[in-house]
Design a protein around this motif. Structure first.
Motif, PDB file in Angstrom:
ATOM      1  N   ILE A 174       0.835  -1.202   0.000  1.00 55.38           N
ATOM      2  CA  ILE A 174       0.000   0.000   0.000  1.00 55.38           C
ATOM      3  C   ILE A 174       0.875   1.259   0.000  1.00 55.38           C
ATOM      4  O   ILE A 174       2.066   1.194   0.285  1.00 55.38           O
ATOM      5  N   SER A 175       0.250   2.380  -0.299  1.00 56.01           N
ATOM      6  CA  SER A 175       0.934   3.671  -0.255  1.00 56.01           C
ATOM      7  C   SER A 175       0.658   4.336   1.093  1.00 56.01           C
ATOM      8  O   SER A 175      -0.218   3.894   1.846  1.00 56.01           O
ATOM      9  N   ASP A 176       1.369   5.408   1.363  1.00 53.12           N
ATOM     10  CA  ASP A 176       1.122   6.133   2.608  1.00 53.12           C
ATOM     11  C   ASP A 176      -0.288   6.735   2.635  1.00 53.12           C
ATOM     12  O   ASP A 176      -0.942   6.744   3.673  1.00 53.12           O
TER      13      ASP A 176
ATOM     14  N   VAL B 107      -6.062   6.324   4.719  1.00 55.39           N
ATOM     15  CA  VAL B 107      -7.485   6.007   4.576  1.00 55.39           C
ATOM     16  C   VAL B 107      -7.863   4.854   5.506  1.00 55.39           C
ATOM     17  O   VAL B 107      -8.880   4.918   6.213  1.00 55.39           O
ATOM     18  N   LEU B 108      -7.051   3.806   5.522  1.00 56.04           N
ATOM     19  CA  LEU B 108      -7.347   2.650   6.378  1.00 56.04           C
ATOM     20  C   LEU B 108      -7.391   3.063   7.848  1.00 56.04           C
ATOM     21  O   LEU B 108      -8.274   2.634   8.594  1.00 56.04           O
TER      22      LEU B 108
ATOM     23  N   MET C  60      -7.945  13.383   5.918  1.00 54.16           N
ATOM     24  CA  MET C  60      -6.624  12.995   5.420  1.00 54.16           C
ATOM     25  C   MET C  60      -5.529  13.930   5.947  1.00 54.16           C
ATOM     26  O   MET C  60      -5.719  15.140   6.009  1.00 54.16           O
ATOM     27  N   ILE C  61      -4.382  13.353   6.308  1.00 58.67           N
ATOM     28  CA  ILE C  61      -3.230  14.147   6.741  1.00 58.67           C
ATOM     29  C   ILE C  61      -2.707  14.957   5.555  1.00 58.67           C
ATOM     30  O   ILE C  61      -2.432  16.137   5.666  1.00 58.67           O
TER      31      ILE C  61
END
Length: 159
Positions: free
Chosen positions: A50-52, A57-58, A77-78
């Motif tokens: 996965i991406s950052d 999201v997770l 979201m950050i």
């Protein structure tokens, strides 16, 4: 000069003259620090495919503990994502999240954490905690509290 022997950002990047301003030096210092710290997280997330941003999201879905609409996820979201819908599509294709249409309004789509997403977060929990500890091991709790306060205050000046 070797990076670990540097005494300032100017030394690290081989800058000969002074920065245009203290504000410029601060910005570049933040950017360099963020990039350096971020690199290790990207590698860790890639180890589970996965991406950052997908990790973010997770974590949002895990934190709320209930289904959310895409725009709600985007608000938490950050790092803002221009195309959060595509990000959710990739997570759904990887079976890390599930989509469900609202019975009352078919235009509304609810996103929730899937078992595979939960498993990925569980697998990352300890390595992430260790990474946080390692990256900031040389700073005291007081240093970290001060840094957090200063970073928060710096963001408050945004137009």
């Amino acid at each position: 000069m070797e990076p670990n022997k540097a005494k300032s950002l100017a030394d690290e990047i081989g800058k000969r003259g002074p920065f245009a301003s203290l504000q410029q030096e601060t910005y570049l210092n933040l950017l360099r620090t963020s990039t350096q710290l971020h690199r290790a997280f990207v590698q860790l997330f890639e180890s589970v495919g996965i991406s950052d941003s997908q990790y973010n999201v997770l974590r949002i879905l895990q934190g709320t503990g209930k289904p959310m609409q895409i725009y709600q996820i985007g608000q938490h979201m950050i790092t803002p994502q221009a195309d959060i819908s595509r990000l959710i599509d990739r997570l759904a294709k990887a079976e890390l999240v599930k989509r469900a249409r609202c019975d009352e309004d078919r235009r509304v789509v609810w996103i929730q954490l899937a078992p595979k997403g939960r498993a990925a977060l569980k697998k990352l929990a300890k390595p992430l905690e260790k990474l946080h500890q390692t990256q900031f091991r040389h700073l005291s709790d007081q240093d970290l509290a001060t840094l957090n306060e200063l970073l928060f205050r710096a963001r408050q000046s945004e137009p």
